[in-house]
Design a protein around this motif. Structure first.
Motif, PDB file in Angstrom:
ATOM      1  N   VAL A 290       1.002  -1.463  -0.007  1.00 22.02           N
ATOM      2  CA  VAL A 290       0.050   0.108   0.123  1.00 22.02           C
ATOM      3  C   VAL A 290       0.840   1.194  -0.007  1.00 22.02           C
ATOM      4  CG1 VAL A 290      -1.573   1.461   1.458  1.00 22.02           C
ATOM      5  CG2 VAL A 290      -1.840  -1.319   1.169  1.00 22.02           C
ATOM      6  N   HIS A 291       1.817   1.403   0.995  1.00 21.50           N
ATOM      7  CA  HIS A 291       2.770   2.551   0.939  1.00 21.50           C
ATOM      8  C   HIS A 291       3.481   2.633  -0.119  1.00 21.50           C
ATOM      9  CE1 HIS A 291       2.100   4.291   4.996  1.00 21.50           C
ATOM     10  NE2 HIS A 291       1.311   3.165   5.095  1.00 21.50           N
ATOM     11  N   ARG A 292       3.913   1.482  -0.873  1.00 19.85           N
ATOM     12  CA  ARG A 292       4.739   1.617  -2.392  1.00 19.85           C
ATOM     13  C   ARG A 292       3.950   2.468  -3.140  1.00 19.85           C
ATOM     14  NH1 ARG A 292       7.228  -3.259  -0.907  1.00 19.85           N
ATOM     15  NH2 ARG A 292       5.584  -4.672  -1.899  1.00 19.85           N
ATOM     16  N   ARG A 293       2.467   1.976  -3.332  1.00 17.83           N
ATOM     17  CA  ARG A 293       1.902   2.555  -4.203  1.00 17.83           C
ATOM     18  C   ARG A 293       1.342   4.206  -3.891  1.00 17.83           C
ATOM     19  NH1 ARG A 293      -2.546  -0.786  -3.432  1.00 17.83           N
ATOM     20  NH2 ARG A 293      -1.318  -2.108  -4.653  1.00 17.83           N
ATOM     21  N   LEU A 294       1.205   4.358  -2.631  1.00 15.70           N
ATOM     22  CA  LEU A 294       1.021   5.699  -2.436  1.00 15.70           C
ATOM     23  C   LEU A 294       2.077   6.610  -2.590  1.00 15.70           C
ATOM     24  CD1 LEU A 294      -0.615   5.361   1.227  1.00 15.70           C
ATOM     25  CD2 LEU A 294      -1.800   5.778  -0.766  1.00 15.70           C
ATOM     26  N   LEU A 295       3.505   6.126  -2.263  1.00 13.93           N
ATOM     27  CA  LEU A 295       4.660   6.996  -2.557  1.00 13.93           C
ATOM     28  C   LEU A 295       4.803   7.244  -3.911  1.00 13.93           C
ATOM     29  CD1 LEU A 295       7.040   5.279   0.104  1.00 13.93           C
ATOM     30  CD2 LEU A 295       6.492   7.618  -0.256  1.00 13.93           C
ATOM     31  N   ARG A 296       4.488   6.323  -4.982  1.00 16.57           N
ATOM     32  CA  ARG A 296       4.522   6.648  -6.270  1.00 16.57           C
ATOM     33  C   ARG A 296       3.896   7.677  -6.765  1.00 16.57           C
ATOM     34  NH1 ARG A 296       4.962   0.534  -6.724  1.00 16.57           N
ATOM     35  NH2 ARG A 296       2.548   0.345  -7.099  1.00 16.57           N
ATOM     36  N   ASN A 297       2.761   8.006  -6.187  1.00 23.41           N
ATOM     37  CA  ASN A 297       1.785   9.096  -6.599  1.00 23.41           C
ATOM     38  C   ASN A 297       1.239   9.834  -5.322  1.00 23.41           C
ATOM     39  OD1 ASN A 297       0.585  10.868  -8.570  1.00 23.41           O
ATOM     40  ND2 ASN A 297      -1.198   9.280  -8.626  1.00 23.41           N
ATOM     41  N   LEU A 298       2.242  10.544  -4.566  1.00 20.98           N
ATOM     42  CA  LEU A 298       1.784  11.393  -3.360  1.00 20.98           C
ATOM     43  C   LEU A 298       1.118  12.373  -3.813  1.00 20.98           C
ATOM     44  CD1 LEU A 298       4.702  11.066  -1.073  1.00 20.98           C
ATOM     45  CD2 LEU A 298       2.653  10.258  -0.843  1.00 20.98           C
ATOM     46  N   PRO A 299       1.075  13.166  -5.053  1.00 23.38           N
ATOM     47  CA  PRO A 299       0.595  14.403  -5.153  1.00 23.38           C
ATOM     48  C   PRO A 299      -0.908  14.075  -5.638  1.00 23.38           C
ATOM     49  CG  PRO A 299       2.742  14.475  -6.593  1.00 23.38           C
ATOM     50  CD  PRO A 299       2.400  13.025  -5.744  1.00 23.38           C
ATOM     51  N   ALA A 300      -1.342  12.811  -5.956  1.00 24.50           N
ATOM     52  CA  ALA A 300      -2.821  12.278  -6.048  1.00 24.50           C
ATOM     53  C   ALA A 300      -3.185  12.528  -4.696  1.00 24.50           C
ATOM     54  CB  ALA A 300      -2.897  10.870  -6.926  1.00 24.50           C
ATOM     55  N   LEU A 301      -2.873  12.477  -3.627  1.00 23.70           N
ATOM     56  CA  LEU A 301      -3.556  12.499  -2.295  1.00 23.70           C
ATOM     57  C   LEU A 301      -4.180  14.139  -1.901  1.00 23.70           C
ATOM     58  CD1 LEU A 301      -1.191  10.374  -0.097  1.00 23.70           C
ATOM     59  CD2 LEU A 301      -3.061   9.892  -1.608  1.00 23.70           C
ATOM     60  N   HIS A 302      -3.858  15.088  -2.794  1.00 24.17           N
ATOM     61  CA  HIS A 302      -4.438  16.367  -2.575  1.00 24.17           C
ATOM     62  C   HIS A 302      -5.841  16.103  -2.619  1.00 24.17           C
ATOM     63  CE1 HIS A 302      -1.669  19.573  -2.466  1.00 24.17           C
ATOM     64  NE2 HIS A 302      -0.830  18.919  -3.430  1.00 24.17           N
TER      65      HIS A 302
END
Length: 305
Positions: A290-302
């Motif tokens: 899960v965290h690898r996936r989040l780290l690949r696209n952190l700007p999408a968490l805006h």
């Protein structure tokens, strides 16, 4: 509350799973407290190798930080059959994990009502880690500590009338609860100073700081990267992890199941996962993935504008 186009659990199955029992929570709570005590005893043993003592520190810290889990379950009043027992355990677990149960229960009710909806869910008022530095601050616990200190200052002395999840009649109750909590901390600090043992620092603050990244790592996965819709099968993630993490977190990794059916006691969530999992948009294997996936696209968490 989470929306569903159709029920995911049959009525008879739901009624069976909704049965409250004291035994699972008593066993889980005893094991949780033993984790803290045994870890603390190993950490305190001056004659043992440093590596072993540091392992004890880590174990004690993770146990303290994950007292958030019994706080959460008892906050729903589903861990035990008795409302008073739920509230008492929630308050004590909050004391250990640096949460206030009286405030948290109202805050969390609002989170369930408006899960992952910008402008409504109070959890979304916390900073979102949209770059690597912010992510490190989040998982280290730094953001949590600074937010806690600011939040407690407001709860103790500031104006909290604007908090939508606190009705005017419960504000005095929250104030009393927070002030009692800090009176306990003050008494422990005084005893530590008088005794000259630094107990509050070495056996609570330091272990809690060491264990906090574990909790942040788990909690960040619950909704990050999920849809901002009201659909409960899309806005919350279930993470399939190992039994030790599930045990420490009181089955909170089955988070989508919990949000879809918040009346289910924690011990029923694994059974609920079977029929619910095929309908979930986010049912992932392991927190590292899960965290690898989040780290690949952190700007999408805006948050959406």
């Amino acid at each position: 509350m989470a929306q569903l186009s159709q029920p995911l659990l049959e009525r008879d199955a739901l009624a069976s799973l909704n049965t409250l029992r004291d035994g699972p929570a008593i066993l889980r709570l005893i094991c949780h407290l033993l984790t803290i005590v045994l870890g603390g005893l190993v950490w305190a043993h001056q004659g043992w190798p440093l590596a072993l003592r540091l392992l004890g520190l880590l174990l004690c810290g993770i146990g303290l930080a994950t007292c958030f889990a019994p706080l959460h379950e008892c906050g729903h009043r589903t861990a035990f059959r008795s409302r008073r027992l739920n509230d008492t355990v929630a308050w004590l677990a909050g004391l250990l994990s640096f949460y206030n149960a009286t405030h948290y229960r109202r805050y969390h009710q609002w989170h369930h009502r408006y899960t992952h909806q910008p402008g409504l869910d109070p959890e979304l008022e916390d900073p979102v880690p949209t770059n690597a530095w912010a992510y490190l601050q989040e998982v280290s616990g730094w953001t949590w500590w600074t937010g806690k200190l600011t939040g407690y200052r407001r709860l103790l002395w500031g104006d909290i009338s604007a908090l939508s999840y606190l009705s005017p009649e419960v504000i005095p109750q929250v104030r009393r609860s927070v002030r009692l909590q800090f009176a306990v901390y003050g008494a422990l600090a005084l005893a530590s100073l008088v005794g000259g043992n630094g107990f509050l620092l070495w056996f609570w603050l330091l272990p809690l700081a060491v264990g906090q990244p574990f909790l942040r790592f788990v909690l960040l996965a619950e909704h990050s990267g999920c849809s901002f819709s009201r659909d409960g099968t899309e806005n919350t993630r279930t993470t399939l992890t190992n039994p030790a993490v599930r045990w420490l977190m009181w089955n909170m990794p089955f988070h989508a199941e919990h949000h879809l059916y918040p009346s289910l006691p924690f011990h029923a969530l694994p059974a609920a996962n079977g029929p619910i999992a095929p309908h979930l948009r986010h049912c992932d294997r392991g927190y590292l993935a899960v965290h690898r996936r989040l780290l690949r696209n952190l700007p999408a968490l805006h948050l959406p504008a």
